[in-house]
Design a protein around this motif. Structure first.
Motif, PDB file in Angstrom:
ATOM      1  N   LEU A   4     -20.622 114.874  23.705  1.00 29.62           N
ATOM      2  CA  LEU A   4     -19.561 114.928  22.693  1.00 29.62           C
ATOM      3  C   LEU A   4     -19.282 116.385  22.370  1.00 29.62           C
ATOM      4  N   THR A   5     -18.024 116.727  22.173  1.00 31.88           N
ATOM      5  CA  THR A   5     -17.648 118.117  21.925  1.00 31.88           C
ATOM      6  C   THR A   5     -17.058 118.364  20.552  1.00 31.88           C
ATOM      7  N   GLY A   6     -16.868 117.327  19.766  1.00 33.07           N
ATOM      8  CA  GLY A   6     -16.306 117.531  18.439  1.00 33.07           C
ATOM      9  C   GLY A   6     -15.905 116.207  17.827  1.00 33.07           C
ATOM     10  N   VAL A   7     -15.287 116.294  16.672  1.00 30.17           N
ATOM     11  CA  VAL A   7     -14.802 115.109  15.975  1.00 30.17           C
ATOM     12  C   VAL A   7     -13.284 115.090  16.114  1.00 30.17           C
ATOM     13  N   HIS A   8     -12.735 114.004  16.602  1.00 29.13           N
ATOM     14  CA  HIS A   8     -11.292 113.889  16.780  1.00 29.13           C
ATOM     15  C   HIS A   8     -10.582 113.746  15.443  1.00 29.13           C
ATOM     16  N   HIS A   9     -11.062 112.822  14.614  1.00 30.44           N
ATOM     17  CA  HIS A   9     -10.487 112.653  13.281  1.00 30.44           C
ATOM     18  C   HIS A   9     -11.485 111.958  12.383  1.00 30.44           C
ATOM     19  N   LEU A  10     -11.217 112.047  11.143  1.00 27.54           N
ATOM     20  CA  LEU A  10     -12.006 111.398  10.108  1.00 27.54           C
ATOM     21  C   LEU A  10     -11.059 110.452   9.383  1.00 27.54           C
ATOM     22  N   ALA A  11     -11.431 109.186   9.252  1.00 23.47           N
ATOM     23  CA  ALA A  11     -10.572 108.206   8.584  1.00 23.47           C
ATOM     24  C   ALA A  11     -11.219 107.781   7.263  1.00 23.47           C
ATOM     25  N   LEU A  12     -10.476 107.913   6.190  1.00 17.47           N
ATOM     26  CA  LEU A  12     -10.966 107.579   4.857  1.00 17.47           C
ATOM     27  C   LEU A  12     -10.084 106.500   4.245  1.00 17.47           C
ATOM     28  N   THR A  13     -10.699 105.492   3.676  1.00 10.52           N
ATOM     29  CA  THR A  13      -9.954 104.472   2.948  1.00 10.52           C
ATOM     30  C   THR A  13      -9.711 104.961   1.526  1.00 10.52           C
ATOM     31  N   LEU A  30      -3.757 120.534   4.227  1.00 15.00           N
ATOM     32  CA  LEU A  30      -3.467 119.720   5.397  1.00 15.00           C
ATOM     33  C   LEU A  30      -1.986 119.390   5.397  1.00 15.00           C
ATOM     34  N   ARG A  31      -1.452 119.047   6.568  1.00 24.83           N
ATOM     35  CA  ARG A  31      -0.036 118.684   6.630  1.00 24.83           C
ATOM     36  C   ARG A  31       0.126 117.311   7.270  1.00 24.83           C
ATOM     37  N   GLU A  32       1.023 116.535   6.698  1.00 24.36           N
ATOM     38  CA  GLU A  32       1.286 115.198   7.229  1.00 24.36           C
ATOM     39  C   GLU A  32       1.994 115.323   8.567  1.00 24.36           C
ATOM     40  N   THR A  33       1.452 114.637   9.593  1.00 25.72           N
ATOM     41  CA  THR A  33       2.060 114.675  10.924  1.00 25.72           C
ATOM     42  C   THR A  33       2.420 113.287  11.431  1.00 25.72           C
ATOM     43  N   GLY A  34       2.057 112.260  10.712  1.00 26.81           N
ATOM     44  CA  GLY A  34       2.397 110.910  11.140  1.00 26.81           C
ATOM     45  C   GLY A  34       2.119 109.901  10.047  1.00 26.81           C
ATOM     46  N   ARG A  35       2.852 108.805  10.110  1.00 24.32           N
ATOM     47  CA  ARG A  35       2.691 107.754   9.102  1.00 24.32           C
ATOM     48  C   ARG A  35       3.031 106.430   9.764  1.00 24.32           C
ATOM     49  N   ARG A  36       2.228 105.423   9.458  1.00 19.10           N
ATOM     50  CA  ARG A  36       2.504 104.087   9.972  1.00 19.10           C
ATOM     51  C   ARG A  36       2.258 103.081   8.866  1.00 19.10           C
ATOM     52  N   GLU A  37       3.216 102.222   8.659  1.00 22.20           N
ATOM     53  CA  GLU A  37       3.083 101.157   7.672  1.00 22.20           C
ATOM     54  C   GLU A  37       3.351  99.843   8.382  1.00 22.20           C
ATOM     55  N   LEU A  48      -3.077 113.377   8.709  1.00 24.37           N
ATOM     56  CA  LEU A  48      -2.980 114.739   8.174  1.00 24.37           C
ATOM     57  C   LEU A  48      -3.691 115.677   9.135  1.00 24.37           C
ATOM     58  N   GLN A  49      -3.091 116.834   9.397  1.00 22.95           N
ATOM     59  CA  GLN A  49      -3.628 117.797  10.359  1.00 22.95           C
ATOM     60  C   GLN A  49      -4.038 119.078   9.641  1.00 22.95           C
ATOM     61  N   ALA A  50      -5.178 119.613  10.047  1.00 25.43           N
ATOM     62  CA  ALA A  50      -5.638 120.896   9.512  1.00 25.43           C
ATOM     63  C   ALA A  50      -4.873 122.027  10.187  1.00 25.43           C
ATOM     64  N   PRO A  51      -4.775 123.182   9.516  1.00 25.67           N
ATOM     65  CA  PRO A  51      -4.117 124.333  10.155  1.00 25.67           C
ATOM     66  C   PRO A  51      -4.779 124.639  11.494  1.00 25.67           C
ATOM     67  N   VAL A  57      -7.412 114.281   9.497  1.00 24.33           N
ATOM     68  CA  VAL A  57      -7.900 113.318   8.520  1.00 24.33           C
ATOM     69  C   VAL A  57      -6.864 112.206   8.463  1.00 24.33           C
ATOM     70  N   VAL A  58      -7.325 110.970   8.582  1.00 22.17           N
ATOM     71  CA  VAL A  58      -6.438 109.820   8.455  1.00 22.17           C
ATOM     72  C   VAL A  58      -6.770 109.141   7.132  1.00 22.17           C
ATOM     73  N   LEU A  59      -5.762 108.959   6.315  1.00 19.54           N
ATOM     74  CA  LEU A  59      -5.935 108.230   5.059  1.00 19.54           C
ATOM     75  C   LEU A  59      -5.376 106.832   5.257  1.00 19.54           C
ATOM     76  N   LEU A  60      -6.193 105.824   4.950  1.00 19.11           N
ATOM     77  CA  LEU A  60      -5.800 104.431   5.126  1.00 19.11           C
ATOM     78  C   LEU A  60      -5.790 103.724   3.789  1.00 19.11           C
ATOM     79  N   GLN A  61      -4.737 102.963   3.570  1.00 20.73           N
ATOM     80  CA  GLN A  61      -4.665 102.109   2.387  1.00 20.73           C
ATOM     81  C   GLN A  61      -4.582 100.675   2.878  1.00 20.73           C
ATOM     82  N   HIS A  62      -5.624  99.911   2.632  1.00 20.09           N
ATOM     83  CA  HIS A  62      -5.661  98.500   2.994  1.00 20.09           C
ATOM     84  C   HIS A  62      -5.043  97.700   1.848  1.00 20.09           C
ATOM     85  N   PRO A  63      -4.486  96.544   2.148  1.00 21.14           N
ATOM     86  CA  PRO A  63      -3.840  95.773   1.076  1.00 21.14           C
ATOM     87  C   PRO A  63      -4.832  95.218   0.059  1.00 21.14           C
ATOM     88  N   ASP A  64      -6.106  95.210   0.380  1.00 23.78           N
ATOM     89  CA  ASP A  64      -7.102  94.628  -0.531  1.00 23.78           C
ATOM     90  C   ASP A  64      -8.122  95.668  -0.984  1.00 23.78           C
TER      91      ASP A  64
END
Length: 137
Positions: A4-13, A30-37, A48-51, A57-64
């Motif tokens: 392994l050479t690094g972390v691709h992304h971190l996902a937080l609920t 961080l800057r928003e680079t994509g959104r999916r609903e 969200l992308q770091a400079p 970092v991926v922020l996830l909002q689950h319906p529950d």
């Protein structure tokens, strides 16, 4: 097998991406680079992308997400630690957090990694975040 050479992304609920995204953009630069609903599942995801594209970092909002507040003592995520190159830059993060009204613990020597110092703070959902640097830098 390759290593392994690094972390691709971190996902937080999070409980509310509309509240969390501006906080992560402002406070962590961080800057928003994509959104999916997804209307079928109610899942909301924001990338969200770091400079310099150092990490995502991926922020996830689950319906529950009607759970109690974040608690690092439960199984799962304990905290997220970021690094900066020098102790001087770590001290600049103290000022940045203060400027944005984020409560934090001032840089102090790490008991886990000798020769390092850490600042600890929390995001809007109470997820513990840290910034680390070597003291000698």
């Amino acid at each position: 097998m390759s290593k392994l050479t690094g972390v691709h992304h971190l996902a937080l609920t999070v409980t509310d991406v509309d509240r969390s995204v501006p906080w992560y953009e402002r406070v962590l630069d961080l800057r928003e680079t994509g959104r999916r609903e997804d209307p079928e599942t109610g899942l909301r995801k924001v990338l969200l992308q770091a400079p310099g594209d150092a990490f995502s970092v991926v922020l996830l909002q689950h319906p529950d997400t009607e759970r109690g507040p974040f608690d690092e003592r439960r199984t799962g995520l304990d905290h997220v630690a970021f690094t900066v190159p020098t102790f001087g830059e770590l001290k600049q993060w103290e000022q940045r957090l203060a400027d944005y009204g984020v409560e934090y613990s001032p840089a102090k020597r790490s008991r886990t990694l000798p020769g390092s110092a850490v600042i600890v703070f929390r995001d809007p959902d109470g997820i513990q975040l840290e910034v680390w640097a070597d003291i000698e830098s």
